[in-house]
Design a protein around this motif. Structure first.
Motif, PDB file in Angstrom:
ATOM      1  N   PRO A  32     -25.756   4.866 -28.845  1.00  9.45           N
ATOM      2  CA  PRO A  32     -25.150   5.419 -30.074  1.00  9.45           C
ATOM      3  C   PRO A  32     -24.098   6.479 -29.793  1.00  9.45           C
ATOM      4  CG  PRO A  32     -27.523   5.227 -30.314  1.00  9.45           C
ATOM      5  CD  PRO A  32     -27.232   4.968 -28.872  1.00  9.45           C
ATOM      6  N   LEU A  33     -24.362   7.338 -28.788  1.00 11.29           N
ATOM      7  CA  LEU A  33     -23.379   8.371 -28.447  1.00 11.29           C
ATOM      8  C   LEU A  33     -22.093   7.751 -27.918  1.00 11.29           C
ATOM      9  CD1 LEU A  33     -22.660  11.342 -28.105  1.00 11.29           C
ATOM     10  CD2 LEU A  33     -23.757  11.287 -25.858  1.00 11.29           C
ATOM     11  N   LEU A  34     -22.221   6.717 -27.110  1.00  6.35           N
ATOM     12  CA  LEU A  34     -21.027   6.045 -26.594  1.00  6.35           C
ATOM     13  C   LEU A  34     -20.218   5.410 -27.721  1.00  6.35           C
ATOM     14  CD1 LEU A  34     -22.460   4.317 -23.390  1.00  6.35           C
ATOM     15  CD2 LEU A  34     -21.054   6.374 -23.519  1.00  6.35           C
ATOM     16  N   ILE A  35     -20.911   4.836 -28.679  1.00  3.64           N
ATOM     17  CA  ILE A  35     -20.215   4.218 -29.813  1.00  3.64           C
ATOM     18  C   ILE A  35     -19.467   5.276 -30.614  1.00  3.64           C
ATOM     19  CG2 ILE A  35     -20.540   2.978 -31.969  1.00  3.64           C
ATOM     20  CD1 ILE A  35     -22.915   1.563 -30.656  1.00  3.64           C
ATOM     21  N   VAL A  36     -20.122   6.423 -30.859  1.00  2.00           N
ATOM     22  CA  VAL A  36     -19.469   7.510 -31.591  1.00  2.00           C
ATOM     23  C   VAL A  36     -18.266   8.034 -30.819  1.00  2.00           C
ATOM     24  CG1 VAL A  36     -19.777   9.855 -32.463  1.00  2.00           C
ATOM     25  CG2 VAL A  36     -21.551   8.151 -32.846  1.00  2.00           C
ATOM     26  N   THR A  37     -18.429   8.173 -29.491  1.00  2.00           N
ATOM     27  CA  THR A  37     -17.320   8.656 -28.669  1.00  2.00           C
ATOM     28  C   THR A  37     -16.130   7.717 -28.726  1.00  2.00           C
ATOM     29  OG1 THR A  37     -18.880   9.739 -27.164  1.00  2.00           O
ATOM     30  CG2 THR A  37     -16.644   9.337 -26.341  1.00  2.00           C
ATOM     31  N   ILE A  38     -16.410   6.423 -28.625  1.00  2.00           N
ATOM     32  CA  ILE A  38     -15.327   5.439 -28.690  1.00  2.00           C
ATOM     33  C   ILE A  38     -14.652   5.466 -30.063  1.00  2.00           C
ATOM     34  CG2 ILE A  38     -14.817   2.977 -28.655  1.00  2.00           C
ATOM     35  CD1 ILE A  38     -17.002   2.661 -26.544  1.00  2.00           C
ATOM     36  N   GLY A  39     -15.468   5.572 -31.110  1.00  2.00           N
ATOM     37  CA  GLY A  39     -14.900   5.543 -32.453  1.00  2.00           C
ATOM     38  C   GLY A  39     -14.117   6.787 -32.812  1.00  2.00           C
ATOM     39  N   LEU A  40     -14.584   7.962 -32.370  1.00  2.00           N
ATOM     40  CA  LEU A  40     -13.965   9.223 -32.785  1.00  2.00           C
ATOM     41  C   LEU A  40     -12.957   9.768 -31.784  1.00  2.00           C
ATOM     42  CD1 LEU A  40     -17.038  11.107 -34.310  1.00  2.00           C
ATOM     43  CD2 LEU A  40     -15.330   9.681 -35.457  1.00  2.00           C
ATOM     44  N   PHE A  41     -12.914   9.216 -30.576  1.00  2.00           N
ATOM     45  CA  PHE A  41     -12.010   9.759 -29.564  1.00  2.00           C
ATOM     46  C   PHE A  41     -11.033   8.716 -29.036  1.00  2.00           C
ATOM     47  CE2 PHE A  41     -11.021  10.815 -25.111  1.00  2.00           C
ATOM     48  CZ  PHE A  41     -10.373  12.025 -25.320  1.00  2.00           C
ATOM     49  N   LEU A  42     -11.579   7.628 -28.501  1.00  2.00           N
ATOM     50  CA  LEU A  42     -10.711   6.652 -27.847  1.00  2.00           C
ATOM     51  C   LEU A  42      -9.830   5.902 -28.842  1.00  2.00           C
ATOM     52  CD1 LEU A  42     -13.098   5.177 -25.122  1.00  2.00           C
ATOM     53  CD2 LEU A  42     -11.380   6.979 -24.910  1.00  2.00           C
ATOM     54  N   VAL A  43     -10.389   5.534 -29.992  1.00  2.00           N
ATOM     55  CA  VAL A  43      -9.588   4.813 -30.983  1.00  2.00           C
ATOM     56  C   VAL A  43      -8.445   5.674 -31.515  1.00  2.00           C
ATOM     57  CG1 VAL A  43      -9.637   3.703 -33.233  1.00  2.00           C
ATOM     58  CG2 VAL A  43     -11.466   3.250 -31.590  1.00  2.00           C
ATOM     59  N   PRO A  44      -8.689   6.921 -31.950  1.00  2.00           N
ATOM     60  CA  PRO A  44      -7.544   7.758 -32.361  1.00  2.00           C
ATOM     61  C   PRO A  44      -6.553   7.992 -31.226  1.00  2.00           C
ATOM     62  CG  PRO A  44      -9.599   8.689 -33.172  1.00  2.00           C
ATOM     63  CD  PRO A  44      -9.974   7.595 -32.229  1.00  2.00           C
ATOM     64  N   LEU A  45      -7.066   8.119 -29.999  1.00  4.06           N
ATOM     65  CA  LEU A  45      -6.166   8.313 -28.868  1.00  4.06           C
ATOM     66  C   LEU A  45      -5.257   7.112 -28.669  1.00  4.06           C
ATOM     67  CD1 LEU A  45      -5.659  10.505 -26.736  1.00  4.06           C
ATOM     68  CD2 LEU A  45      -7.225   9.278 -25.230  1.00  4.06           C
ATOM     69  N   PHE A  46      -5.812   5.934 -28.832  1.00  2.00           N
ATOM     70  CA  PHE A  46      -5.000   4.722 -28.738  1.00  2.00           C
ATOM     71  C   PHE A  46      -3.965   4.667 -29.862  1.00  2.00           C
ATOM     72  CE2 PHE A  46      -4.307   0.281 -30.004  1.00  2.00           C
ATOM     73  CZ  PHE A  46      -3.744  -0.214 -28.839  1.00  2.00           C
ATOM     74  N   ASN A  47      -4.350   5.126 -31.046  1.00  2.69           N
ATOM     75  CA  ASN A  47      -3.408   5.134 -32.171  1.00  2.69           C
ATOM     76  C   ASN A  47      -2.238   6.083 -31.903  1.00  2.69           C
ATOM     77  OD1 ASN A  47      -4.832   3.273 -33.699  1.00  2.69           O
ATOM     78  ND2 ASN A  47      -6.076   4.826 -34.715  1.00  2.69           N
ATOM     79  N   ILE A  48      -2.520   7.221 -31.263  1.00  6.39           N
ATOM     80  CA  ILE A  48      -1.441   8.156 -30.918  1.00  6.39           C
ATOM     81  C   ILE A  48      -0.482   7.511 -29.925  1.00  6.39           C
ATOM     82  CG2 ILE A  48      -0.941  10.321 -29.729  1.00  6.39           C
ATOM     83  CD1 ILE A  48      -3.435  11.492 -30.963  1.00  6.39           C
ATOM     84  N   LEU A  49      -1.055   6.851 -28.916  1.00  6.56           N
ATOM     85  CA  LEU A  49      -0.213   6.165 -27.938  1.00  6.56           C
ATOM     86  C   LEU A  49       0.633   5.082 -28.603  1.00  6.56           C
ATOM     87  CD1 LEU A  49       0.605   5.681 -25.001  1.00  6.56           C
ATOM     88  CD2 LEU A  49      -1.386   4.180 -24.773  1.00  6.56           C
ATOM     89  N   LEU A  50       0.015   4.349 -29.520  1.00  8.08           N
ATOM     90  CA  LEU A  50       0.742   3.296 -30.232  1.00  8.08           C
ATOM     91  C   LEU A  50       1.825   3.884 -31.123  1.00  8.08           C
ATOM     92  CD1 LEU A  50       0.860   0.224 -30.769  1.00  8.08           C
ATOM     93  CD2 LEU A  50      -0.741   0.606 -32.658  1.00  8.08           C
TER      94      LEU A  50
END
Length: 293
Positions: A32-50
């Motif tokens: 669950p923590l990994l899912i939250v981390t991916i959803g709240l950190f990696l996805v927005p980070l990818f959006n910034i890069l995009l």
């Protein structure tokens, strides 16, 4: 003996469901923590890069402007210069404080440790405005210097790079002290006794034995202080008075005032890449575990 079928199933060609079934059950506790981390950190980070390569139109024009225009380069060089000066001062002062902490005992050591930790509990905004009051033209510092006869007119201690460096050093000294102190506490004092017993002077023992052994902590503190300095926003905005613009403030201006989302995202990506490079250098040289004692 396992059958050939079992061996094949456990190999690299085994189905994904089978391999997941063989995972340690404790991994499911952190899922669950990994899912939250991916959803709240990696996805927005990818959006910034995009966003940095799609706004206002697809391409690398935002990065091209960062590399060629004079204003972004000036902001970037100002950020690097202030961070470098802040890092040097914080490391020198932090090393002295950590050395005292490592060689004190009992109540004195605890009091010094509390004195180092207390600034971490005070808001950066409160500290920035406190320095603004202390360093202003009619502030206590200038009043004391004039009263002591050291100066004839108030010094310009704020709304310039000097004020920004003072505020940043004050904020970042604890982050310089703690890694160095952790390494110093782990040193074997018998090495120092051996150096003294072989006829080395205290100065020689310090520079030839003690200082080299504490360099991993010094390097870790340098990376921490420099990386934290790269992202400073409040302190330069308050103590710089709008005359000292660092990278984080430039990102804020691009997004909130000039509404250039792609340009601000490109600056954020550059800041992130620089941070990752510094952490990678630390990991490749002294190692993260050794650097933090």
């Amino acid at each position: 003996m396992p059958s050939p079928a079992d061996q094949t199933a456990s190999g690299s060609g085994a189905p994904l469901a089978h391999r997941l079934g063989r995972l340690d059950p404790y991994w499911w506790l952190v899922a669950p923590l990994l899912i939250v981390t991916i959803g709240l950190f990696l996805v927005p980070l990818f959006n910034i890069l995009l966003l940095s390569v799609t706004d206002p139109e697809p391409g690398l024009q935002n990065y091209e402007r960062l590399a060629t225009a004079s204003a972004p380069m000036r902001v970037f060089m100002t950020t690097l210069r202030i961070c470098a000066v802040t890092t040097v001062i914080a490391i020198v002062l932090g090393y002295c404080v950590a050395y005292a902490m490592a060689h004190l005992e009992g109540l004195h050591q605890r009091l010094l440790l509390v004195a180092v930790l207390i600034p971490l509990w005070v808001s950066v905004l409160v500290r920035a405005f406190s320095w603004l009051v202390l360093l202003r033209d009619q502030g206590p510092v200038n009043d004391w210097l004039i009263g002591a006869g050291l100066i004839d007119e108030p010094l310009k201690l704020v709304r310039n790079e000097l004020g920004v460096v003072i505020g940043m050093v004050h904020y970042l000294i604890p982050y310089a002290v703690l890694p160095i102190y952790a390494v110093m506490r782990g040193l074997d004092n018998r090495l120092l006794f051996a150096s003294r017993s072989l006829g080395a002077s205290p100065a020689t023992t310090f520079f030839r034995v003690y200082l080299p052994l504490t360099l991993p902590g010094v390097f870790a503190a340098m990376v921490i202080v420099f990386v934290f300095g790269l992202g400073f926003y409040v302190t330069p905005a308050v103590l710089g008075g709008g005359r000292v613009v660092m990278l984080a403030e430039s990102v804020s201006v691009a997004i909130l005032q000039t509404v250039r989302w792609g340009y601000g995202a490109a600056q954020s990506v550059v800041l992130l890449v620089l941070t990752l490079i510094l952490i990678g250098i630390m990991g490749r040289t002294v190692g993260l575990k050794r650097g933090f004692g």
